[in-house]
Design a protein around this motif. Structure first.
Motif, PDB file in Angstrom:
ATOM      1  N   TYR A   1      19.563 -16.829 -33.212  1.00 56.97           N
ATOM      2  CA  TYR A   1      18.274 -16.159 -33.023  1.00 56.97           C
ATOM      3  C   TYR A   1      17.524 -15.951 -34.340  1.00 56.97           C
ATOM      4  O   TYR A   1      16.302 -16.092 -34.409  1.00 56.97           O
ATOM      5  N   LEU A   2      18.246 -15.607 -35.398  1.00 50.43           N
ATOM      6  CA  LEU A   2      17.602 -15.256 -36.660  1.00 50.43           C
ATOM      7  C   LEU A   2      17.386 -16.441 -37.589  1.00 50.43           C
ATOM      8  O   LEU A   2      16.810 -16.269 -38.659  1.00 50.43           O
ATOM      9  N   PHE A   3      17.826 -17.622 -37.195  1.00 47.85           N
ATOM     10  CA  PHE A   3      17.752 -18.742 -38.134  1.00 47.85           C
ATOM     11  C   PHE A   3      16.337 -18.964 -38.651  1.00 47.85           C
ATOM     12  O   PHE A   3      16.137 -19.176 -39.851  1.00 47.85           O
ATOM     13  N   ASP A   4      15.348 -18.923 -37.791  1.00 54.88           N
ATOM     14  CA  ASP A   4      13.972 -19.167 -38.219  1.00 54.88           C
ATOM     15  C   ASP A   4      13.127 -17.895 -38.169  1.00 54.88           C
ATOM     16  O   ASP A   4      11.916 -17.931 -37.976  1.00 54.88           O
ATOM     17  N   ARG A   5      13.802 -16.752 -38.369  1.00 55.18           N
ATOM     18  CA  ARG A   5      13.112 -15.462 -38.380  1.00 55.18           C
ATOM     19  C   ARG A   5      13.485 -14.684 -39.640  1.00 55.18           C
ATOM     20  O   ARG A   5      14.460 -15.023 -40.306  1.00 55.18           O
ATOM     21  N   PRO A   6      12.745 -13.623 -39.935  1.00 55.89           N
ATOM     22  CA  PRO A   6      13.144 -12.768 -41.056  1.00 55.89           C
ATOM     23  C   PRO A   6      14.542 -12.201 -40.825  1.00 55.89           C
ATOM     24  O   PRO A   6      14.934 -11.944 -39.681  1.00 55.89           O
ATOM     25  N   ARG A   7      15.277 -12.004 -41.894  1.00 56.59           N
ATOM     26  CA  ARG A   7      16.683 -11.593 -41.775  1.00 56.59           C
ATOM     27  C   ARG A   7      16.934 -10.191 -42.325  1.00 56.59           C
ATOM     28  O   ARG A   7      18.044  -9.864 -42.750  1.00 56.59           O
ATOM     29  N   LEU A   8      15.903  -9.338 -42.288  1.00 59.57           N
ATOM     30  CA  LEU A   8      16.074  -7.964 -42.749  1.00 59.57           C
ATOM     31  C   LEU A   8      17.207  -7.266 -42.018  1.00 59.57           C
ATOM     32  O   LEU A   8      17.898  -6.412 -42.588  1.00 59.57           O
ATOM     33  N   LEU A   9      17.399  -7.615 -40.748  1.00 62.43           N
ATOM     34  CA  LEU A   9      18.459  -7.004 -39.947  1.00 62.43           C
ATOM     35  C   LEU A   9      19.815  -7.126 -40.620  1.00 62.43           C
ATOM     36  O   LEU A   9      20.626  -6.190 -40.600  1.00 62.43           O
ATOM     37  N   LEU A  10      20.093  -8.260 -41.240  1.00 70.10           N
ATOM     38  CA  LEU A  10      21.406  -8.473 -41.843  1.00 70.10           C
ATOM     39  C   LEU A  10      21.583  -7.602 -43.079  1.00 70.10           C
ATOM     40  O   LEU A  10      22.685  -7.101 -43.336  1.00 70.10           O
ATOM     41  N   ASP A  11      20.513  -7.378 -43.850  1.00 70.16           N
ATOM     42  CA  ASP A  11      20.594  -6.435 -44.970  1.00 70.16           C
ATOM     43  C   ASP A  11      20.907  -5.033 -44.456  1.00 70.16           C
ATOM     44  O   ASP A  11      21.711  -4.309 -45.033  1.00 70.16           O
TER      45      ASP A  11
ATOM     46  N   ALA B   1      27.051  -8.887 -39.912  1.00 75.42           N
ATOM     47  CA  ALA B   1      26.079  -9.469 -40.844  1.00 75.42           C
ATOM     48  C   ALA B   1      26.637 -10.727 -41.491  1.00 75.42           C
ATOM     49  O   ALA B   1      25.968 -11.770 -41.557  1.00 75.42           O
ATOM     50  N   LEU B   2      27.869 -10.651 -41.958  1.00 76.29           N
ATOM     51  CA  LEU B   2      28.470 -11.800 -42.641  1.00 76.29           C
ATOM     52  C   LEU B   2      28.712 -12.957 -41.690  1.00 76.29           C
ATOM     53  O   LEU B   2      28.400 -14.113 -42.008  1.00 76.29           O
ATOM     54  N   LEU B   3      29.272 -12.684 -40.522  1.00 73.56           N
ATOM     55  CA  LEU B   3      29.593 -13.774 -39.586  1.00 73.56           C
ATOM     56  C   LEU B   3      28.347 -14.373 -38.951  1.00 73.56           C
ATOM     57  O   LEU B   3      28.372 -15.549 -38.549  1.00 73.56           O
ATOM     58  N   THR B   4      27.265 -13.621 -38.879  1.00 76.61           N
ATOM     59  CA  THR B   4      26.014 -14.197 -38.390  1.00 76.61           C
ATOM     60  C   THR B   4      25.614 -15.397 -39.237  1.00 76.61           C
ATOM     61  O   THR B   4      25.096 -16.405 -38.728  1.00 76.61           O
TER      62      THR B   4
END
Length: 320
Positions: free
Chosen positions: A207-217, A231-234
């Motif tokens: 889902y996040l591949f082509d989106r902003p990744r602020l969620l993982l931070d 976050a890491l395994l995503t």
């Protein structure tokens, strides 16, 4: 069923042969899948390396039910799934898994309950029952039984894969399912390493591949063991598409934070190793050249597993 992951645990976790084919509250989908809180300066590293978004994530909508497995067939219920899993459960496996997944007082899996279902059997049950409605998946994720939650995640992966396939792509549904999964993570339902590893890359990683990744931070900075591992395994989903940028940024952040928990170190080292294996060994070597001196032994060991003996020994010698 009273309110009571996909994939086999990765060999990076050192799963014994007997556990390699064995096998967390039900969230309300009320959180934006791109992350609810703005990232502060400390979260800039992974954000800076993310590719531009095609568009912002939409607000979460009420989930639509999945179709029945076949025309005229009633959708499965949580009791159907629980009964089918109980039929293939083994008491001796349950005892082993209770110990292996550290369910004792003070351990990372404290309180988790296993009934002893192996992954191939669990997958076969979910496949036979057919597509699980999201309401059923929610209830399975509410269960204290580990295999019920894993079955829910297997079902969720199936729904997300169908919503992502070329012929059946539904971006609205993808948004709903990603938000549902994120809510489950935040509610503590994806709360063991096999559950994380069986779901994060397949849902958020896609889902996040082509989106902003602020969620993982945000997930990494929270400090919760399972949020951090999600976050890491995503990023495994990104790695498989030849993008190592967020993996490297998050690994550096783990070192800055100083998280020395074994499961965090294993996940970080594993993802670094996959960068070298699947994206570019030069990127891995550059990261090691810069950071080996401050990498804990477990992380370094996992990250260098595919290097030759001389290179591994050289990086070990750099540690303080």
């Amino acid at each position: 069923m009273a309110s009571t992951s996909t994939g086999t645990p990765h060999p990076a976790e050192g799963v014994p042969a007997g556990a390699a084919d064995t096998v967390e509250r039900g969230p309300e989908p009320s959180v934006d899948a791109a992350g609810a809180r703005p990232a502060g300066p400390a979260r800039a590293s992974a954000r800076a390396s993310a590719p531009a978004s095609t568009r912002d994530a939409a607000r979460v909508r009420t989930p639509r039910p999945a179709p029945a497995a076949a025309a005229g067939q009633m959708p499965a219920t949580p009791d159907d799934v629980a009964t089918a899993l109980a039929a293939v459960a083994d008491a001796s496996d349950a005892l082993f898994l209770q110990r292996f997944f550290k369910t004792g007082p003070g351990e990372y899996g404290e309180g988790d309950v296993f009934i002893g279902v192996r992954v191939p059997a669990l997958r076969a049950v979910v496949k036979r029952i057919g597509p699980l409605p999201l309401v059923v998946i929610r209830e399975l994720l509410e269960s204290p039984v580990h295999e019920h939650r894993l079955a829910g995640l297997v079902g969720l992966n199936t729904l997300f894969a169908r919503a992502s396939a070329a012929r059946t792509r539904d971006d609205e549904e993808r948004e709903r399912l990603a938000a549902f999964y994120l809510s489950a993570v935040r509610a503590g339902r994806v709360n063991n390493w096999d559950l994380v590893d069986a779901s994060a890359e397949f849902i958020l990683g896609e889902y996040l591949f082509d989106r902003p990744r602020l969620l993982l931070d945000e997930l990494l900075d929270d400090g919760d063991l399972w949020w951090r591992r999600v976050a890491l395994l995503t990023t495994f989903g990104f790695i498989k598409r030849k993008d190592a940028s967020t993996t490297l940024a998050l690994a550096s952040r783990v070192l800055d934070i100083g998280d020395r928990r074994d499961l965090t170190q294993k996940a970080t080292g594993w993802m670094l190793r996959e960068v070298g294996k699947r994206v570019d060994r030069v990127l891995l070597v550059a990261f090691l050249d810069e950071n080996a001196h401050r990498m804990p032994a477990v992380m370094l060991s996992y990250a260098t597993e595919h290097l030759d003996a001389e290179a591994r020994a050289g990086y070990r010698a750099r540690r303080r």
